[in-house]
Design an enzyme around this catalytic site. Sequence first.
Site, PDB file in Angstrom:
ATOM      1  N   ARG A  60      -3.495   8.148  -1.179  1.00 17.10           N
ATOM      2  CA  ARG A  60      -3.653   7.951  -2.605  1.00 17.10           C
ATOM      3  C   ARG A  60      -3.968   6.704  -2.956  1.00 17.10           C
ATOM      4  O   ARG A  60      -4.770   6.433  -3.804  1.00 17.10           O
ATOM      5  CB  ARG A  60      -2.367   8.465  -3.056  1.00 17.10           C
ATOM      6  CG  ARG A  60      -2.187   8.707  -4.698  1.00 17.10           C
ATOM      7  CD  ARG A  60      -1.280   9.230  -5.237  1.00 17.10           C
ATOM      8  NE  ARG A  60      -1.053   9.486  -6.537  1.00 17.10           N
ATOM      9  CZ  ARG A  60      -0.309   8.859  -7.266  1.00 17.10           C
ATOM     10  NH1 ARG A  60       0.949   8.121  -6.808  1.00 17.10           N
ATOM     11  NH2 ARG A  60      -0.570   8.884  -8.715  1.00 17.10           N
ATOM     12  N   HIS A  64      -7.080   5.167  -5.222  1.00 14.60           N
ATOM     13  CA  HIS A  64      -6.883   4.452  -6.398  1.00 14.60           C
ATOM     14  C   HIS A  64      -7.420   3.023  -6.537  1.00 14.60           C
ATOM     15  O   HIS A  64      -7.837   2.717  -7.618  1.00 14.60           O
ATOM     16  CB  HIS A  64      -5.377   4.672  -6.791  1.00 14.60           C
ATOM     17  CG  HIS A  64      -4.946   5.810  -7.405  1.00 14.60           C
ATOM     18  ND1 HIS A  64      -3.588   5.772  -8.691  1.00 14.60           N
ATOM     19  CD2 HIS A  64      -5.014   6.925  -6.906  1.00 14.60           C
ATOM     20  CE1 HIS A  64      -3.559   7.155  -8.606  1.00 14.60           C
ATOM     21  NE2 HIS A  64      -4.151   7.887  -7.646  1.00 14.60           N
ATOM     22  N   SER A  74      -7.549  -4.600  -5.598  1.00 12.92           N
ATOM     23  CA  SER A  74      -6.672  -4.668  -6.913  1.00 12.92           C
ATOM     24  C   SER A  74      -5.682  -3.911  -7.248  1.00 12.92           C
ATOM     25  O   SER A  74      -4.829  -4.588  -7.769  1.00 12.92           O
ATOM     26  CB  SER A  74      -7.828  -4.450  -8.065  1.00 12.92           C
ATOM     27  OG  SER A  74      -8.485  -3.399  -7.912  1.00 12.92           O
ATOM     28  N   ASN A  92      -0.255   4.872 -11.915  1.00 13.83           N
ATOM     29  CA  ASN A  92       0.133   4.265 -10.568  1.00 13.83           C
ATOM     30  C   ASN A  92       1.409   3.970 -10.449  1.00 13.83           C
ATOM     31  O   ASN A  92       1.803   3.511  -9.366  1.00 13.83           O
ATOM     32  CB  ASN A  92      -0.523   3.196 -10.469  1.00 13.83           C
ATOM     33  CG  ASN A  92      -2.134   3.340 -10.300  1.00 13.83           C
ATOM     34  OD1 ASN A  92      -2.557   4.382  -9.820  1.00 13.83           O
ATOM     35  ND2 ASN A  92      -3.161   2.339 -10.428  1.00 13.83           N
ATOM     36  N   HIS A 189      -5.502  16.500  -0.854  1.00 10.24           N
ATOM     37  CA  HIS A 189      -4.435  17.157  -1.494  1.00 10.24           C
ATOM     38  C   HIS A 189      -3.889  18.114  -0.391  1.00 10.24           C
ATOM     39  O   HIS A 189      -2.910  18.497  -0.702  1.00 10.24           O
ATOM     40  CB  HIS A 189      -4.871  17.867  -2.776  1.00 10.24           C
ATOM     41  CG  HIS A 189      -5.084  17.348  -4.131  1.00 10.24           C
ATOM     42  ND1 HIS A 189      -5.649  17.843  -5.013  1.00 10.24           N
ATOM     43  CD2 HIS A 189      -4.575  16.150  -4.318  1.00 10.24           C
ATOM     44  CE1 HIS A 189      -5.599  17.173  -6.173  1.00 10.24           C
ATOM     45  NE2 HIS A 189      -5.305  15.896  -5.759  1.00 10.24           N
TER      46      HIS A 189
END
Length: 317
Positions: A60, A64, A74, A92, A189
Amino acid sequence: MATVVGLAFVFLFMFPISSHVRALSSNYYDHTCPHLESIVANAVKKAISNDKTVPAALLRMHFHDCFIRGCDASVLLNSKGNNKAEKDGPPNISLHAFYVIDEAKKALEASCPGIVSCADILALAARDAVALSGGPTWDVPKGRKDGRISLATETRQLPAPTFNISQLQQNFAQRGLSTEDLVALSGGHTLGFSHCSSFQNRIHNFNATLDVDPTMQPSFAARLRSVCPAHNQIKNAGSPLDSTNLVFDNAYYKLLLQGKSIFSSDQALLTTPKTKALVSKFASSQKAFEKAFVDSMIKMSSLTGGQEIRRDCRVVR
């Protein structure tokens, strides 16, 4: 999707990111840091031995990272002063396992200081997370650079799990990613867990006439409603994203066809003939899913955007 703990793969839109602008190579560090891959893999293995949610967290985190400003690490930067960084943006807040990247970076700085980017470490860790959960492995193209900009405000562009298929397809197309990439990467998922707030819309007050999304299998919806009542007060209440949420497999697609998906954005994959056909293909063949997932991961992780090699993944010097 602020409350998804393990992996709630989200799709970014409306923010320009660099795409395939830097040539990456699977042997980028062969001479400058030959033990890179084993060092990262050891850090991931050690973490998983203590916490089975780590693979979902790392996968994940990589998604992101890549979906805002490209894969430039970042997402790892800490907030500083008046600047609130990506990791502290609402979507987040539930990211975790940053320490795994820190541990790998610490070992790499001892072995080959100033050579390996945090962005490459995260890409490798995400691959290892999949492989160590029973999924495929692949050669990760390397040579990413780390970015210097991380803004919590940009996480507003991460859409909610309520998106429909046209919104999802548009988001991917803006990044040079296809409909097949969308369906294949949604298979991420297969790992993870979601808090109630990310799927509350499907099990309470669905619309003016129905309380529950009619596309959900009734007993499945009833189970979710029992875990997540309308005015849930239990902070960590929620549901695994599939029935084998610690194993990387194709159960996600099988459950989707049975009306047992968690997010509206999952269910959206059944709303066009093309995406539904891909769901059916991946449900019937784990091999087909794994091949598509690997191809799409390599494509997504080639979105680059950084400029430097950070010595500390959390801080810009």
